[in-house]
Motif scaffolding. Structure first.
Motif, PDB file in Angstrom:
ATOM      1  N   TRP B 128     -21.884  63.303   6.248  1.00  0.00           N
ATOM      2  CA  TRP B 128     -21.608  62.040   5.559  1.00  0.00           C
ATOM      3  C   TRP B 128     -20.497  62.171   4.527  1.00  0.00           C
ATOM      4  CZ3 TRP B 128     -23.394  57.899   7.811  1.00  0.00           C
ATOM      5  CH2 TRP B 128     -24.544  58.008   8.601  1.00  0.00           C
ATOM      6  N   GLY B 129     -20.205  63.406   4.108  1.00  0.00           N
ATOM      7  CA  GLY B 129     -19.144  63.593   3.126  1.00  0.00           C
ATOM      8  C   GLY B 129     -17.845  64.044   3.762  1.00  0.00           C
ATOM      9  N   LEU B 130     -17.894  65.260   4.321  1.00  0.00           N
ATOM     10  CA  LEU B 130     -16.667  65.853   4.863  1.00  0.00           C
ATOM     11  C   LEU B 130     -16.214  65.157   6.142  1.00  0.00           C
ATOM     12  CD1 LEU B 130     -14.897  68.282   4.062  1.00  0.00           C
ATOM     13  CD2 LEU B 130     -16.250  69.684   5.603  1.00  0.00           C
ATOM     14  N   ARG B 131     -17.179  64.756   6.995  1.00  0.00           N
ATOM     15  CA  ARG B 131     -16.831  64.181   8.306  1.00  0.00           C
ATOM     16  C   ARG B 131     -17.284  62.729   8.403  1.00  0.00           C
ATOM     17  NH1 ARG B 131     -13.219  67.233  10.395  1.00  0.00           N
ATOM     18  NH2 ARG B 131     -13.492  65.849  12.182  1.00  0.00           N
ATOM     19  N   SER B 132     -17.209  61.974   7.296  1.00  0.00           N
ATOM     20  CA  SER B 132     -17.741  60.600   7.332  1.00  0.00           C
ATOM     21  C   SER B 132     -16.953  59.694   8.273  1.00  0.00           C
ATOM     22  CB  SER B 132     -17.754  60.000   5.927  1.00  0.00           C
ATOM     23  OG  SER B 132     -16.474  60.108   5.357  1.00  0.00           O
ATOM     24  N   LEU B 133     -15.659  59.978   8.445  1.00  0.00           N
ATOM     25  CA  LEU B 133     -14.871  59.140   9.368  1.00  0.00           C
ATOM     26  C   LEU B 133     -15.331  59.331  10.818  1.00  0.00           C
ATOM     27  CD1 LEU B 133     -11.231  59.278   8.009  1.00  0.00           C
ATOM     28  CD2 LEU B 133     -12.719  57.303   8.165  1.00  0.00           C
ATOM     29  N   ASP B 134     -15.916  60.509  11.117  1.00  0.00           N
ATOM     30  CA  ASP B 134     -16.456  60.730  12.469  1.00  0.00           C
ATOM     31  C   ASP B 134     -17.566  59.735  12.792  1.00  0.00           C
ATOM     32  OD1 ASP B 134     -14.803  62.823  12.397  1.00  0.00           O
ATOM     33  OD2 ASP B 134     -16.284  64.374  12.814  1.00  0.00           O
ATOM     34  N   VAL B 135     -18.346  59.378  11.751  1.00  0.00           N
ATOM     35  CA  VAL B 135     -19.449  58.440  11.975  1.00  0.00           C
ATOM     36  C   VAL B 135     -18.901  57.089  12.409  1.00  0.00           C
ATOM     37  CG1 VAL B 135     -21.440  57.334  10.899  1.00  0.00           C
ATOM     38  CG2 VAL B 135     -20.871  59.677  10.320  1.00  0.00           C
ATOM     39  N   LEU B 136     -17.803  56.661  11.764  1.00  0.00           N
ATOM     40  CA  LEU B 136     -17.156  55.406  12.185  1.00  0.00           C
ATOM     41  C   LEU B 136     -16.695  55.504  13.632  1.00  0.00           C
ATOM     42  CD1 LEU B 136     -14.915  54.311   9.179  1.00  0.00           C
ATOM     43  CD2 LEU B 136     -16.909  53.144  10.111  1.00  0.00           C
ATOM     44  N   GLY B 137     -16.114  56.658  13.968  1.00  0.00           N
ATOM     45  CA  GLY B 137     -15.669  56.887  15.348  1.00  0.00           C
ATOM     46  C   GLY B 137     -16.838  56.828  16.315  1.00  0.00           C
ATOM     47  N   GLN B 138     -17.981  57.413  15.895  1.00  0.00           N
ATOM     48  CA  GLN B 138     -19.175  57.400  16.759  1.00  0.00           C
ATOM     49  C   GLN B 138     -19.637  55.976  17.014  1.00  0.00           C
ATOM     50  OE1 GLN B 138     -22.476  59.858  15.651  1.00  0.00           O
ATOM     51  NE2 GLN B 138     -21.129  61.414  14.827  1.00  0.00           N
ATOM     52  N   ILE B 139     -19.640  55.157  15.936  1.00  0.00           N
ATOM     53  CA  ILE B 139     -20.066  53.754  16.092  1.00  0.00           C
ATOM     54  C   ILE B 139     -19.122  53.035  17.068  1.00  0.00           C
ATOM     55  CG2 ILE B 139     -20.338  51.560  14.863  1.00  0.00           C
ATOM     56  CD1 ILE B 139     -21.106  53.281  12.392  1.00  0.00           C
ATOM     57  N   ALA B 140     -17.815  53.285  16.906  1.00  0.00           N
ATOM     58  CA  ALA B 140     -16.834  52.653  17.803  1.00  0.00           C
ATOM     59  C   ALA B 140     -17.068  53.089  19.245  1.00  0.00           C
ATOM     60  CB  ALA B 140     -15.417  53.022  17.350  1.00  0.00           C
ATOM     61  N   VAL B 141     -17.343  54.387  19.440  1.00  0.00           N
ATOM     62  CA  VAL B 141     -17.568  54.892  20.807  1.00  0.00           C
ATOM     63  C   VAL B 141     -18.823  54.287  21.410  1.00  0.00           C
ATOM     64  CG1 VAL B 141     -18.173  56.972  22.080  1.00  0.00           C
ATOM     65  CG2 VAL B 141     -16.261  57.025  20.522  1.00  0.00           C
ATOM     66  N   ILE B 142     -19.891  54.192  20.599  1.00  0.00           N
ATOM     67  CA  ILE B 142     -21.145  53.606  21.108  1.00  0.00           C
ATOM     68  C   ILE B 142     -20.916  52.156  21.535  1.00  0.00           C
ATOM     69  CG2 ILE B 142     -23.466  52.855  20.425  1.00  0.00           C
ATOM     70  CD1 ILE B 142     -23.579  55.397  18.672  1.00  0.00           C
ATOM     71  N   PHE B 143     -20.224  51.367  20.685  1.00  0.00           N
ATOM     72  CA  PHE B 143     -19.937  49.979  21.052  1.00  0.00           C
ATOM     73  C   PHE B 143     -19.070  49.920  22.305  1.00  0.00           C
ATOM     74  CE2 PHE B 143     -21.468  48.638  16.888  1.00  0.00           C
ATOM     75  CZ  PHE B 143     -22.136  47.492  17.251  1.00  0.00           C
ATOM     76  N   GLY B 144     -18.082  50.816  22.370  1.00  0.00           N
ATOM     77  CA  GLY B 144     -17.233  50.883  23.568  1.00  0.00           C
ATOM     78  C   GLY B 144     -18.056  51.137  24.809  1.00  0.00           C
ATOM     79  N   GLY B 145     -18.994  52.082  24.724  1.00  0.00           N
ATOM     80  CA  GLY B 145     -19.853  52.414  25.869  1.00  0.00           C
ATOM     81  C   GLY B 145     -20.736  51.256  26.261  1.00  0.00           C
ATOM     82  N   VAL B 146     -21.363  50.611  25.264  1.00  0.00           N
ATOM     83  CA  VAL B 146     -22.278  49.491  25.559  1.00  0.00           C
ATOM     84  C   VAL B 146     -21.513  48.354  26.226  1.00  0.00           C
ATOM     85  CG1 VAL B 146     -23.658  47.676  24.473  1.00  0.00           C
ATOM     86  CG2 VAL B 146     -23.926  50.033  23.734  1.00  0.00           C
ATOM     87  N   PHE B 147     -20.359  47.981  25.655  1.00  0.00           N
ATOM     88  CA  PHE B 147     -19.593  46.864  26.241  1.00  0.00           C
ATOM     89  C   PHE B 147     -18.990  47.249  27.588  1.00  0.00           C
ATOM     90  CE2 PHE B 147     -19.540  45.329  21.779  1.00  0.00           C
ATOM     91  CZ  PHE B 147     -20.229  44.157  22.030  1.00  0.00           C
ATOM     92  N   GLY B 148     -18.672  48.547  27.747  1.00  0.00           N
ATOM     93  CA  GLY B 148     -18.169  49.016  29.046  1.00  0.00           C
ATOM     94  C   GLY B 148     -19.215  48.838  30.134  1.00  0.00           C
TER      95      GLY B 148
END
Lengths: 99, 177
Positions: B128-148
């Motif tokens: 949540w600190g050092l790699r917090s931007l990865d979490v945003l990327g994960q959310i984007a990927v999950i939404f991408g997968g669901v809509f795909g």
């Protein structure tokens, strides 16, 4: 210390790559991709373990696993759709699609 | 190297070979699940319990369910022929790959000082600190997968002609009874 682990990483990656090169069944291709993904996970964790930074490597692996699941879900959906259109899982039959 | 880890890694390799070479897709998927479960044990033994839990629950569990569902939905009776040429080229490529690993890995691990991050940090602090931007990327990927997946399984809306035919069929059914 890391060399034996990296040899197994190489072996798993090679097995997955062999599957991708030889197989023409779409689900088998995805299984090959998964085997290669396992090699990548083992590589991340080995690197973190060797450098004493397991938390960083684990956070990368968690991100990687999320991406992996989404890729597999979309790819399997594509395979099912292709099967409904062509009646086969053979990847070569997709080459004849037009449109 | 820990002998138990060595045995587990050999078992993982055997499972990978089975997953790739078994003709039956269902058995191949089960081999892949077993391979993931064994890999989770290895990850746990390498001081990575969070990655092990994710590997066991998401990869060995969820992805296996996805594979089994896809195999059940497709029921491919015919055996798809496999290419033969990699059988001859592949051992050479594998040997080359081994040489590269043996040459490159010690150089890679010798070039950077150990522990350049924060070794006292926690997993939560790192994610949540050092790699917090990865979490945003994960959310984007999950939404991408669901809509795909939703886009791929979208039902085509009926055309005016199809609607008319459906109504006629319904009326015909009413008259009959």
């Amino acid at each position: 210390m890391v060399i034996p682990y990296m040899i197994f990483v190489g072996l798993l990656f090679a097995i997955g790559l062999y599957c991708l090169l030889t197989s023409r069944n779409m689900i088998k291709l995805l299984i090959g991709l998964e085997v290669m993904a396992k090699a990548a996970v083992l590589s991340f964790i080995t690197a973190g373990y060797a450098r004493g930074e397991t938390f960083l490597s684990q956070s990368l692996v968690v991100t990687f696993i999320v991406v992996e699941v989404c890729i597999v879900a979309v790819a399997l959906a594509l395979a099912i759709n292709a099967y409904r259109n062509t009646g086969s899982l053979d990847i070569r039959k997709l080459a004849r699609l037009k449109g | 190297m820990d002998p138990i880890n060595l045995i587990l890694l050999i078992a993982i390799t055997v499972m990978a070979v089975l997953a790739v070479f078994l003709r039956d897709l269902l058995r191949a998927a089960v081999s892949l699940a077993l391979m993931s479960a064994l890999l989770a044990v290895v990850l746990y033994r390498m001081d990575s319990p969070y990655a092990a839990v994710f590997e066991l629950s998401v990869v060995a569990g969820l992805i296996t369910v996805l594979f089994v569902s896809a195999i059940a939905l497709t029921k491919d009776e015919e055996q798809v022929a496999e290419a033969r040429w990699p059988l001859y080229v592949f051992p050479l490529a594998l040997a080359l790959f081994g040489v590269i690993i043996l040459a490159a890995v010690p150089a890679l691990f010798g070039s950077t000082p150990a522990g350049w991050g924060n070794p006292t940090a926690t997993f939560g602090g790192t994610l949540w600190g050092l790699r917090s931007l990865d979490v945003l990327g994960q959310i984007a990927v999950i939404f991408g997968g669901v809509f795909g997946v939703l886009a791929l399984f979208r039902e085509k809306p009926p055309t005016a002609k199809e609607k008319l035919e459906a109504e006629k069929a319904k009326e015909g059914g009413n008259r009959l009874w």
